[in-house]
Write a protein that holds these residues in place. Sequence first.
Motif, PDB file in Angstrom:
ATOM      1  N   ARG A 190       0.616  -1.542  -0.062  1.00 27.96           N
ATOM      2  CA  ARG A 190       0.044  -0.427  -0.151  1.00 27.96           C
ATOM      3  C   ARG A 190       1.356   1.182   0.170  1.00 27.96           C
ATOM      4  NH1 ARG A 190      -2.296   0.225   6.446  1.00 27.96           N
ATOM      5  NH2 ARG A 190      -0.048  -0.534   7.578  1.00 27.96           N
ATOM      6  N   SER A 191       2.245   1.045  -1.009  1.00 31.62           N
ATOM      7  CA  SER A 191       2.548   2.079  -0.394  1.00 31.62           C
ATOM      8  C   SER A 191       2.095   3.129  -1.488  1.00 31.62           C
ATOM      9  CB  SER A 191       4.007   2.311  -1.279  1.00 31.62           C
ATOM     10  OG  SER A 191       3.884   1.660  -2.976  1.00 31.62           O
ATOM     11  N   VAL A 231       3.263   3.117  -5.064  1.00 33.87           N
ATOM     12  CA  VAL A 231       2.436   1.654  -6.045  1.00 33.87           C
ATOM     13  C   VAL A 231       0.771   0.984  -5.742  1.00 33.87           C
ATOM     14  CG1 VAL A 231       3.434  -0.246  -6.416  1.00 33.87           C
ATOM     15  CG2 VAL A 231       5.090   0.766  -6.371  1.00 33.87           C
ATOM     16  N   MET A 262       7.300 -13.774  -2.144  1.00 39.26           N
ATOM     17  CA  MET A 262       6.026 -14.187  -1.350  1.00 39.26           C
ATOM     18  C   MET A 262       4.787 -14.958  -1.636  1.00 39.26           C
ATOM     19  SD  MET A 262       4.980 -11.386   1.669  1.00 39.26           S
ATOM     20  CE  MET A 262       3.373 -11.619   1.041  1.00 39.26           C
ATOM     21  N   ASP A 270       8.250 -10.229  -6.088  1.00 44.31           N
ATOM     22  CA  ASP A 270       8.146 -10.390  -5.180  1.00 44.31           C
ATOM     23  C   ASP A 270       7.494 -11.833  -5.409  1.00 44.31           C
ATOM     24  OD1 ASP A 270       8.407  -8.689  -4.103  1.00 44.31           O
ATOM     25  OD2 ASP A 270       6.803  -7.009  -4.078  1.00 44.31           O
ATOM     26  N   VAL A 289       6.782  -5.235 -15.065  1.00 51.04           N
ATOM     27  CA  VAL A 289       6.438  -4.179 -15.121  1.00 51.04           C
ATOM     28  C   VAL A 289       8.336  -2.892 -14.799  1.00 51.04           C
ATOM     29  CG1 VAL A 289       5.787  -2.609 -13.381  1.00 51.04           C
ATOM     30  CG2 VAL A 289       5.274  -5.248 -13.238  1.00 51.04           C
TER      31      VAL A 289
HETATM   32  P1  NAP Z   1       7.410   0.157  -0.160  1.00 44.80           P
HETATM   33  O1  NAP Z   1       7.378   1.314  -0.062  1.00 44.80           O
HETATM   34  O2  NAP Z   1       8.914  -1.004   1.146  1.00 44.80           O
HETATM   35  O3  NAP Z   1       6.126  -1.083   0.324  1.00 44.80           O
HETATM   36  C1  NAP Z   1       5.865  -1.691   0.529  1.00 44.80           C
HETATM   37  C2  NAP Z   1       4.471  -2.503   0.975  1.00 44.80           C
HETATM   38  O4  NAP Z   1       4.572  -3.242   1.194  1.00 44.80           O
HETATM   39  C3  NAP Z   1       4.405  -1.402   2.180  1.00 44.80           C
HETATM   40  O5  NAP Z   1       2.329  -1.758   2.178  1.00 44.80           O
HETATM   41  C4  NAP Z   1       3.865  -3.361   3.951  1.00 44.80           C
HETATM   42  O6  NAP Z   1       2.892  -2.974   4.389  1.00 44.80           O
HETATM   43  C5  NAP Z   1       3.334  -4.024   2.718  1.00 44.80           C
HETATM   44  N1  NAP Z   1       4.590  -5.362   3.136  1.00 44.80           N
HETATM   45  C6  NAP Z   1       5.279  -5.842   3.667  1.00 44.80           C
HETATM   46  N2  NAP Z   1       5.554  -6.610   4.741  1.00 44.80           N
HETATM   47  C7  NAP Z   1       4.374  -7.757   3.689  1.00 44.80           C
HETATM   48  C8  NAP Z   1       4.283  -8.483   4.174  1.00 44.80           C
HETATM   49  N3  NAP Z   1       4.674  -9.495   5.109  1.00 44.80           N
HETATM   50  N4  NAP Z   1       2.455  -8.764   3.515  1.00 44.80           N
HETATM   51  C9  NAP Z   1       2.136  -8.307   2.888  1.00 44.80           C
HETATM   52  N5  NAP Z   1       2.120  -6.710   2.555  1.00 44.80           N
HETATM   53  C10 NAP Z   1       3.262  -5.932   2.897  1.00 44.80           C
HETATM   54  O7  NAP Z   1       7.783  -0.275  -1.814  1.00 44.80           O
HETATM   55  P2  NAP Z   1       7.571   0.178  -3.115  1.00 44.80           P
HETATM   56  O8  NAP Z   1       7.523   1.486  -3.412  1.00 44.80           O
HETATM   57  O9  NAP Z   1       5.989  -0.575  -3.314  1.00 44.80           O
HETATM   58  O10 NAP Z   1       8.300  -0.907  -4.043  1.00 44.80           O
HETATM   59  C11 NAP Z   1       7.547  -2.965  -3.355  1.00 44.80           C
HETATM   60  C12 NAP Z   1       8.157  -3.560  -4.678  1.00 44.80           C
HETATM   61  O11 NAP Z   1       7.915  -2.676  -5.898  1.00 44.80           O
HETATM   62  C13 NAP Z   1       9.877  -3.790  -3.913  1.00 44.80           C
HETATM   63  O12 NAP Z   1      10.697  -4.505  -4.694  1.00 44.80           O
HETATM   64  C14 NAP Z   1       9.806  -2.335  -5.047  1.00 44.80           C
HETATM   65  O13 NAP Z   1      11.802  -2.257  -5.162  1.00 44.80           O
HETATM   66  C15 NAP Z   1       9.539  -2.586  -6.661  1.00 44.80           C
HETATM   67  N6  NAP Z   1       9.626  -1.141  -7.580  1.00 44.80           N
HETATM   68  C16 NAP Z   1       9.169  -1.849  -8.570  1.00 44.80           C
HETATM   69  C17 NAP Z   1       9.362  -0.941  -9.481  1.00 44.80           C
HETATM   70  C18 NAP Z   1       8.956  -1.365 -10.751  1.00 44.80           C
HETATM   71  O14 NAP Z   1       9.009  -0.186 -11.704  1.00 44.80           O
HETATM   72  N7  NAP Z   1       9.067  -2.272 -11.271  1.00 44.80           N
HETATM   73  C19 NAP Z   1       8.637   0.604  -8.788  1.00 44.80           C
HETATM   74  C20 NAP Z   1       8.567   0.835  -7.855  1.00 44.80           C
HETATM   75  C21 NAP Z   1       8.608  -0.243  -6.689  1.00 44.80           C
HETATM   76  P3  NAP Z   1       3.109  -1.295   5.429  1.00 44.80           P
HETATM   77  O15 NAP Z   1       2.386  -0.348   4.218  1.00 44.80           O
HETATM   78  O16 NAP Z   1       2.129  -1.777   6.544  1.00 44.80           O
HETATM   79  O17 NAP Z   1       3.944  -1.482   5.897  1.00 44.80           O
END
Ligand code: NAP
Length: 286
Positions: free
Chosen positions: A165-166, A169, A215, A243, A263
């Motif tokens: 829930r970032s 994204v 995961m 993931d 993506v």
């Molecule tokens: P982030 O800001 O770290 O957010 C991660 C989210 O996952 C948070 O909402 C967190 O919950 C949740 N989470 C953590 N552990 C969990 C679990 N065990 N079960 C369910 N939810 C869980 O990450 P982000 O920026 O959104 O990025 C996520 C992933 O996508 C990363 O691997 C990043 O590198 C990748 N990414 C890729 C691209 C691309 O272009 N391919 C772009 C952006 C990001 P809380 O809110 O409660 O902490």
Amino acid sequence: MATIIDGKKLAVEVRERAAAEVAELASRGIPCGLAVVLVGNDQGSATYVRAKLRDCELCGIPSHDYKLPADTTQEELMALIARLNADADVAGILVQMPLPAHLDEEQVVLAIDPLKDVDGFHPESLGRLVRGLPGLRPCTPAGIMEMLDAYGIDPAGKNAVIVGRSSIVGKPMSLMLLARNATISVAHSHTDPRELARICQSADILVAACGIPKMVKGPWVKPGAAVIDVGMDRDEDGKLCGDVDFASAELVAGHITPVPGGVGPMTRAMLMSNVALAAKIQHGLA
Ligand code: NAP
């Protein structure tokens, strides 16, 4: 066996579309420059910036490249953003995140003119998304919507589960799918881990964006579901992975995005598309 959603191929198409839009705007005297600001020496960020500058070249977007030292002050960075906001040649402003720890990222996001907010992170851009108004959308979820459309996956009436829930994204993804009439569940770190598999199994569209390597396992996937893997993680051998546990999930899914080649390339391509859109919005053409 799932159909692989080819993000690389689609990204070429999105870039070609953006290039055509930029050429058309240039022919009318409308500049489509992208300012890219990098602060400090983070190697990962430098790699991302290089890739974005290459994409600009491919799309005919004039790039304005600002590399600032790691000890840049907040005031210096804000002054640069103010200059770029006022520069008519700059249609879009991107400040590469993360910033060094002494800098306030939130203040930087807020300082960017919402009309030039090609990352789609400004509260006004996100507010427009919530209100269902046209505007600049965050690149990753916007790219995912393009992928779903390209593969004929209509969210209307489907169950969509987003894990994560970032603000860049998970949240905008859920709003975009909601706007296309999907029924949404959003899981996060407080979701009961014993429930997470069951929640994911309800998804016709499953978006994994939690940053935890592999995961989401095959048995969590509903047969025939579209599985979108946002993750950019490292596995136990240091190899890039997502993931989603691709090997087990592709046996069950209807469609699946690979990592790499899913993506990621689409996120980059949508930035180019947003630059053209920003220029159009600024000149009353969108
Ligand atoms: P982030 O800001 O770290 O957010 C991660 C989210 O996952 C948070 O909402 C967190 O919950 C949740 N989470 C953590 N552990 C969990 C679990 N065990 N079960 C369910 N939810 C869980 O990450 P982000 O920026 O959104 O990025 C996520 C992933 O996508 C990363 O691997 C990043 O590198 C990748 N990414 C890729 C691209 C691309 O272009 N391919 C772009 C952006 C990001 P809380 O809110 O409660 O902490």
